[in-house]
Design a protein around this motif. Structure first.
Motif, PDB file in Angstrom:
ATOM      1  N   THR A 169       0.813  -1.213   0.000  1.00  0.00           N
ATOM      2  CA  THR A 169       0.000   0.000   0.000  1.00  0.00           C
ATOM      3  C   THR A 169       0.847   1.263   0.000  1.00  0.00           C
ATOM      4  N   ALA A 170       1.732   1.376   0.998  1.00  0.00           N
ATOM      5  CA  ALA A 170       2.481   2.613   1.196  1.00  0.00           C
ATOM      6  C   ALA A 170       3.550   2.824   0.129  1.00  0.00           C
ATOM      7  N   VAL A 171       4.040   1.733  -0.477  1.00  0.00           N
ATOM      8  CA  VAL A 171       5.081   1.854  -1.503  1.00  0.00           C
ATOM      9  C   VAL A 171       4.528   1.511  -2.881  1.00  0.00           C
ATOM     10  N   ALA A 172       4.109   0.251  -3.085  1.00  0.00           N
ATOM     11  CA  ALA A 172       3.766  -0.198  -4.436  1.00  0.00           C
ATOM     12  C   ALA A 172       2.581   0.580  -5.007  1.00  0.00           C
ATOM     13  N   ALA A 173       1.470   0.612  -4.296  1.00  0.00           N
ATOM     14  CA  ALA A 173       0.280   1.291  -4.813  1.00  0.00           C
ATOM     15  C   ALA A 173       0.515   2.796  -4.940  1.00  0.00           C
ATOM     16  N   THR A 174       1.140   3.378  -3.937  1.00  0.00           N
ATOM     17  CA  THR A 174       1.364   4.828  -3.968  1.00  0.00           C
ATOM     18  C   THR A 174       2.291   5.220  -5.111  1.00  0.00           C
ATOM     19  N   ARG A 175       3.374   4.477  -5.285  1.00  0.00           N
ATOM     20  CA  ARG A 175       4.288   4.808  -6.369  1.00  0.00           C
ATOM     21  C   ARG A 175       3.656   4.538  -7.735  1.00  0.00           C
ATOM     22  N   ALA A 176       2.803   3.526  -7.823  1.00  0.00           N
ATOM     23  CA  ALA A 176       2.107   3.292  -9.091  1.00  0.00           C
ATOM     24  C   ALA A 176       1.235   4.487  -9.448  1.00  0.00           C
ATOM     25  N   LEU A 177       0.516   5.009  -8.478  1.00  0.00           N
ATOM     26  CA  LEU A 177      -0.375   6.134  -8.743  1.00  0.00           C
ATOM     27  C   LEU A 177       0.395   7.399  -9.084  1.00  0.00           C
ATOM     28  N   THR A 178       1.524   7.622  -8.420  1.00  0.00           N
ATOM     29  CA  THR A 178       2.286   8.850  -8.679  1.00  0.00           C
ATOM     30  C   THR A 178       3.185   8.702  -9.909  1.00  0.00           C
ATOM     31  N   ASP A 201      10.975   0.324  -7.757  1.00  0.00           N
ATOM     32  CA  ASP A 201      10.701   0.861  -6.421  1.00  0.00           C
ATOM     33  C   ASP A 201      10.337  -0.248  -5.445  1.00  0.00           C
ATOM     34  N   VAL A 202       9.509  -1.188  -5.890  1.00  0.00           N
ATOM     35  CA  VAL A 202       9.093  -2.286  -5.016  1.00  0.00           C
ATOM     36  C   VAL A 202      10.281  -3.179  -4.684  1.00  0.00           C
ATOM     37  N   LEU A 203      11.107  -3.485  -5.674  1.00  0.00           N
ATOM     38  CA  LEU A 203      12.311  -4.280  -5.413  1.00  0.00           C
ATOM     39  C   LEU A 203      13.202  -3.595  -4.389  1.00  0.00           C
ATOM     40  N   VAL A 210      -6.628   0.267   1.977  1.00  0.00           N
ATOM     41  CA  VAL A 210      -5.511  -0.636   1.696  1.00  0.00           C
ATOM     42  C   VAL A 210      -5.564  -0.970   0.210  1.00  0.00           C
ATOM     43  N   ALA A 211      -4.437  -0.836  -0.463  1.00  0.00           N
ATOM     44  CA  ALA A 211      -4.377  -1.093  -1.904  1.00  0.00           C
ATOM     45  C   ALA A 211      -3.158  -1.938  -2.214  1.00  0.00           C
ATOM     46  N   THR A 212      -3.216  -2.634  -3.334  1.00  0.00           N
ATOM     47  CA  THR A 212      -2.075  -3.408  -3.799  1.00  0.00           C
ATOM     48  C   THR A 212      -2.060  -3.407  -5.319  1.00  0.00           C
TER      49      THR A 212
END
Length: 370
Positions: A91-100, A227-229, A121-123
């Motif tokens: 949520t805090a990294v993967a979803a947020t960075r995908a949106l931005t 980013d996720v890695l 909560v997002a994924t």
């Protein structure tokens, strides 16, 4: 690139560490959730949100802190050290960075604010980008809305998620789509993995309504996966550091033949090997976290590849720690095997280290050519 933490970053690290020790210890929080199908609980999740950790990467105009991957990596390392389960990375990294990264901040303002305050909560469903494309069709729906069909494997934290972010191809090309998990036609099935603190699921879409949020270029999708890695590498670094510290403390107090086992050269070599591996990983993770926001795409991608290529070495820290602990390290009651599983899951995440080592070598060889 600054290798020293600022005062604010030290405060973030210490606050997160203290919260996890008090509110989410391994014995009372992590272990009870090992067999839980969702893998998180609301009080701890909202506590992390109250600390501001879920909104670190959310832009300030959407209610977040607007900080960088360096701060996210600080939190990720502490979560790894505490073996924390749950959807923080998703949520805090993967979803947020995908949106931005994909430019969805205007269309997903409510989603971002929900992530920041912990109410959403997002994924993401496209970590394995080659096998994560769901076909889409409009079928008379409103502009921007489509229905998705298909199956996607290895989606982290889907059972805990309110929103899935998927890639799909429609009339406007490849795009990022939001799917509510309570929508019709969404099926979520658990997938078994080595690490019980990491929940992953298979997703099936059967004419599932979805909302297009943004176009998705291959370059931006690659950036999100990098980013996720990188953030997951920081989590693994925390796990390796923690199990190393446990083993070293054990070597200081466990006696054999009338003296601490840490006085024996063979044990000392094991401890030094762990320390060397952890510190080498730390330098790579620090650089990758910096590169995620500051380097050009090629350097950022290479930094992510290097962090993952080193994953196999980092996983050996858990194995070496268990050698120091001896038979007790293999028992269910001891936490060492949980750390080993966390590190093994990092080694296997998105493929083993070998292919990343090969790609790093190929890129470095290409750079060396005139």
């Amino acid at each position: 690139m600054n290798l020293e933490l600022t005062d604010e970053q030290v405060a973030l690290r210490d606050t997160t560490r203290r919260f996890l020790a008090e509110k989410a210890p391994i014995s009372d929080h992590v272990r009870p959730l090992l067999d839980d199908p969702i893998g998180t609980n609301e009080p701890v999740w909202l506590g992390l949100a109250d600390l501001g950790t879920t909104g670190l990467l959310v832009p300030e105009e959407n209610g977040g802190a607007g900080m960088t991957m360096v701060e996210a990596g600080i939190v990720a390392e502490e979560l790894g050290a505490a073996l924390h389960p749950g959807p923080w990375l998703s949520t805090a990294v993967a979803a947020t960075r995908a949106l931005t990264r994909l430019g969805a901040t205007d269309n997903a303002a409510g989603l971002l604010s929900g992530i920041a305050d912990g109410t959403t909560v997002a994924t993401i469903c496209f970590l394995d980008a080659e096998n994560a494309l769901a076909p889409a069709s409009r079928q008379g729906l409103d502009s921007g809305s489509v229905v998705l069909r298909g199956e996607i494997a290895a989606v982290p934290d889907a059972a805990a998620a309110d929103v899935l972010l998927a890639l799909a191809e429609d009339d406007d090309g490849l795009g990022l789509f939001a799917v509510r998990t309570d929508s019709a036609g969404v099926a979520v099935a658990p997938e078994r993995g080595i690490d019980q603190t990491r929940k992953q699921f298979g997703i099936r879409f059967e004419a599932t309504p979805a909302q297009r949020l943004a176009a998705a270029s291959s370059e931006n999708v690659t950036a999100v996966i990098d980013d996720v890695l990188i953030a997951t590498a920081a989590d693994a670094l925390g796990a390796a550091r923690a199990v190393m510290d446990l083993a070293i403390e054990y070597a200081k107090t466990r006696t054999q033949f009338g003296q601490p086992i840490g006085s024996f050269q063979a044990v000392q070599h094991l401890c030094v090997d762990m320390f060397e591996t952890v510190e080498l990983a730390r330098s790579g993770v620090i650089h990758a976290l910096w590169a995620a926001d500051n380097a050009d795409p090629d350097e950022r991608h290479l930094a992510a590849l290097r962090a993952k290529a080193f994953a196999g070495r980092l996983a050996t820290v858990g194995d070496t720690a268990i050698q120091v602990f001896g038979g007790i390290g293999y028992t269910w009651e001891h936490d060492a095997h949980l750390y080993l599983k966390r590190l093994l899951s990092w080694s296997a995440f998105l493929g083993g280290p070998d292919k990343y080592l090969t790609e790093v070598g190929a890129r470095l060889a290409k750079r060396g050519k005139p």
